[in-house]
Each structure stands twice: as C-alpha cells, then as structure tokens.
Design a protein around this motif. Structure first.
Motif, short mmCIF file in Angstrom:
data_model
loop_
_atom_site.label_atom_id
_atom_site.label_comp_id
_atom_site.label_asym_id
_atom_site.label_seq_id
_atom_site.Cartn_x
_atom_site.Cartn_y
_atom_site.Cartn_z
N PRO A 89 0.79 -1.23 0.00
CA PRO A 89 0.00 0.00 0.00
C PRO A 89 0.82 1.27 0.00
O PRO A 89 0.26 2.35 0.14
CB PRO A 89 -0.81 -0.12 1.29
N TRP A 90 2.14 1.20 -0.16
CA TRP A 90 2.95 2.40 -0.02
C TRP A 90 2.55 3.50 -1.00
O TRP A 90 2.40 4.65 -0.63
CB TRP A 90 4.44 2.08 -0.20
N LEU A 138 -0.24 3.86 -2.72
CA LEU A 138 -1.61 4.30 -2.47
C LEU A 138 -1.66 5.29 -1.31
O LEU A 138 -2.31 6.33 -1.38
CB LEU A 138 -2.46 3.06 -2.15
N ILE A 139 -0.92 4.94 -0.24
CA ILE A 139 -0.90 5.80 0.94
C ILE A 139 -0.28 7.14 0.60
O ILE A 139 -0.75 8.20 1.02
CB ILE A 139 -0.15 5.11 2.10
N LEU A 140 0.79 7.11 -0.20
CA LEU A 140 1.43 8.36 -0.60
C LEU A 140 0.46 9.25 -1.36
O LEU A 140 0.30 10.45 -1.06
CB LEU A 140 2.67 8.05 -1.47
N PHE A 143 -2.89 9.14 -1.51
CA PHE A 143 -4.02 9.59 -0.69
C PHE A 143 -3.63 10.70 0.26
O PHE A 143 -4.33 11.70 0.39
CB PHE A 143 -4.56 8.42 0.13
N SER A 144 -2.50 10.48 0.97
CA SER A 144 -2.13 11.45 1.99
C SER A 144 -1.81 12.80 1.35
O SER A 144 -2.24 13.84 1.85
CB SER A 144 -0.97 10.95 2.82
N TRP A 145 -1.07 12.79 0.23
CA TRP A 145 -0.75 14.07 -0.41
C TRP A 145 -1.98 14.71 -1.02
O TRP A 145 -2.11 15.94 -1.02
CB TRP A 145 0.34 13.90 -1.47
N ILE A 153 -5.04 14.58 0.15
CA ILE A 153 -5.77 15.24 1.21
C ILE A 153 -4.99 16.43 1.75
O ILE A 153 -5.54 17.49 2.02
CB ILE A 153 -6.10 14.22 2.32
N PHE A 154 -3.67 16.29 1.84
CA PHE A 154 -2.84 17.35 2.38
C PHE A 154 -2.82 18.56 1.46
O PHE A 154 -2.72 19.70 1.90
CB PHE A 154 -1.42 16.81 2.59
#
Lengths: 55, 227
Positions: free
Chosen positions: A8-9, A11-13, A15-17, A19-20
């Motif tokens: 998931p690395w 995907l997490i990157l 998603f987080s960016w 939203i950020f």
C-alpha cells in the motif's frame, strides 16, 4: 512488520498528499488574522499586517 | 505471539477498500471552516488562536523569503497533530504509524528545502557541509560526514515519527493485554498494570503532540538553513 509491506505504499502516498494538498489548505486559509480593534489613538499601530504569503 | 501484536498496524481494508483513506480524512472533517462573520464561535476561535500562535512561533527565526512556507507548515502541523491524537482513541487507526506516510511527507519536503537552497544560493548551501574553524586535515572527512548527515535527515524525520507512535501504541497494547489477562487471577498486579496504563496514555498524548511539533520544527529548521 506490516508497515514495511510495500503494497500500500504508493496508495498511501497518493491519498495522503491528495488530502494534504487539496482538502486541508482551504480550511487553514479561511482563518484570518485581523488587527485587534484599537482605541481612539492617532499614532500608527505597531503591528504590520500579515497574511498568507505568496512569493 | 509477537506477530499478533503488530497486526494493529496493518493498513486496514474492508472488502478490498483501504480504510486508511477515511482515517486520513478525519482532520478535514473535524475542523469546520470559519464563517464570514466577525465574531466566530469558540471552536473556530480556538483554531484561529492555535494556527496564529503556531505560525508566529515557527516563522520567527525564518527570513521573509521563507514565509511563503507558512501555509504548508500550518497545514502539516494541524494534519499531523490531529492524526496522532485521534489515534489514541480506542479502535482507531493511526495513519502516522505507517512508515510510508511519514516518508511520503519527509522526503519531498526535505528535498524541496535542499533544492531551494542549492538553486538560490549554491555556495551558501554547500558551505553548510563544512563547519567554520575546522582544522585543515579534517576537512575531507568532515565533508563526508556532513553530507551523510544531510542525506540521512529525511530518513530520520520519517522514522522518528513512525517509531515513536508505533512504540507507544505497542506499549499500550502490551500493558492493557497484561492487565486484562491478570484481571481475575492476580487482581493487585492487574490494578498496578492499569495504573501504569493510565500514566502511559497520558505520556502518549504528550508524545503525539510533541512528535508532530518536532516534525514541523525540524522542517522549518531545514528551511531556515536554505533560505
């Protein structure tokens, strides 16, 4: 350790960016910092104005 | 047995959908935007005060050119502190325990400060690799050491946040499972464990806020060096 699972690395990157960058800044930008209302004095207020800088 | 303890850090999915996306949306949902009228409610005033005082404090050592990072630093701070503290509630998932997320923030932001420094004033940026007053024979080795320390910064930034939060959550799970299993057989030991758990939870609340602050503070320091 499940944190080291590379699946998931990306995907997490993403998603987080997302939203950020897209969702959080508008909420922070709507906060304004006006001067405190001063009394009836004639001299210039000590504080210089500041707003979110855009250089 | 030990592997079960780390299962709490598995990025949760439900029917194939990653639930980390919902966890990441929590800060956006918890902070209502201020209304356009002059007098705001208590929650908005509190947010405003927090953002204002945080920005004043973090931008004070940075020169005016670096003030364009104000929005980014404020957003990062609010985001991280909310994610960290929300993760302390039972049955929640803390996205900042994921190394992927912390590295995803640390590496690009650190790289941005370094690239800014090298583009705007390359001599000054390179000058950071050699402290003043170094004896001449030590110069080559010190440059190597300082370069290594520069390159290790994003790794340290990401791993610091991950490790602190992971360790905290792991400790809480360990102590609470010990307290639960001892509850009926050795009640005194269980009550001691519960006392320890209370202190630990208070510590974890502090750690959550401090680690978010340290992350943003270090980024502002790297910015200060390069701007």
């Amino acid at each position: 350790m499940p944190q080291l699972n590379p699946a998931p690395w990306f995907l997490i990157l993403v998603f987080s960016w997302l939203i950020f960058l897209a969702l959080m800044p508008p909420k922070i930008l709507t906060h304004q910092f006006p001067h405190e209302p001063s009394t009836l004095t004639a001299h210039k207020p000590k504080a210089n104005s500041w707003t979110w800088a855009w250089q | 047995m030990t592997m079960n303890l780390f299962n709490q850090f598995l990025s949760p999915t439900f029917l194939g959908l990653p639930l980390i996306a919902i966890a990441l949306m929590a800060p956006c949902l918890l902070y209502p935007s201020p209304a356009p009228w002059w007098q705001s409610n208590r929650w908005t005033t509190l947010q405003n005060w927090f953002i204002g005082s945080f920005i004043k404090q973090i931008l004070s050592p940075i020169n005016t050119k670096g003030h364009s990072w104000a929005l980014l630093l404020a957003t990062l701070m609010v985001f991280l502190i909310t994610l960290n503290t929300l993760g302390l509630l039972p049955y929640t998932f803390t996205p900042t325990t994921q190394l992927s997320l912390n590295m995803a923030f640390a590496v690009p932001l650190w790289l941005a400060t370094v690239i800014m420094g090298f583009r705007n004033s390359p001599t000054h940026a390179l000058g950071h690799l050699l402290p003043e007053g170094t004896p001449t024979p030590l110069v080559p080795i010190l440059i190597i050491i300082e370069s290594i320390s520069l390159l290790i910064r994003p790794l340290a930034l990401g791993v610091r946040l991950t490790a602190n939060l992971t360790a905290g959550h792991l400790l809480i799970q360990l102590v609470s499972s010990a307290a639960f299993s001892l509850l009926l057989s050795q009640t005194t030991a269980a009550s001691l464990a519960v006392g320890l758990l209370l202190l630990l939870t208070i510590l974890e609340v502090a750690v959550a806020m401090i680690q978010a602050y340290v992350f943003v503070l270090l980024l502002s320091l790297y910015l200060q060096e390069n701007v």
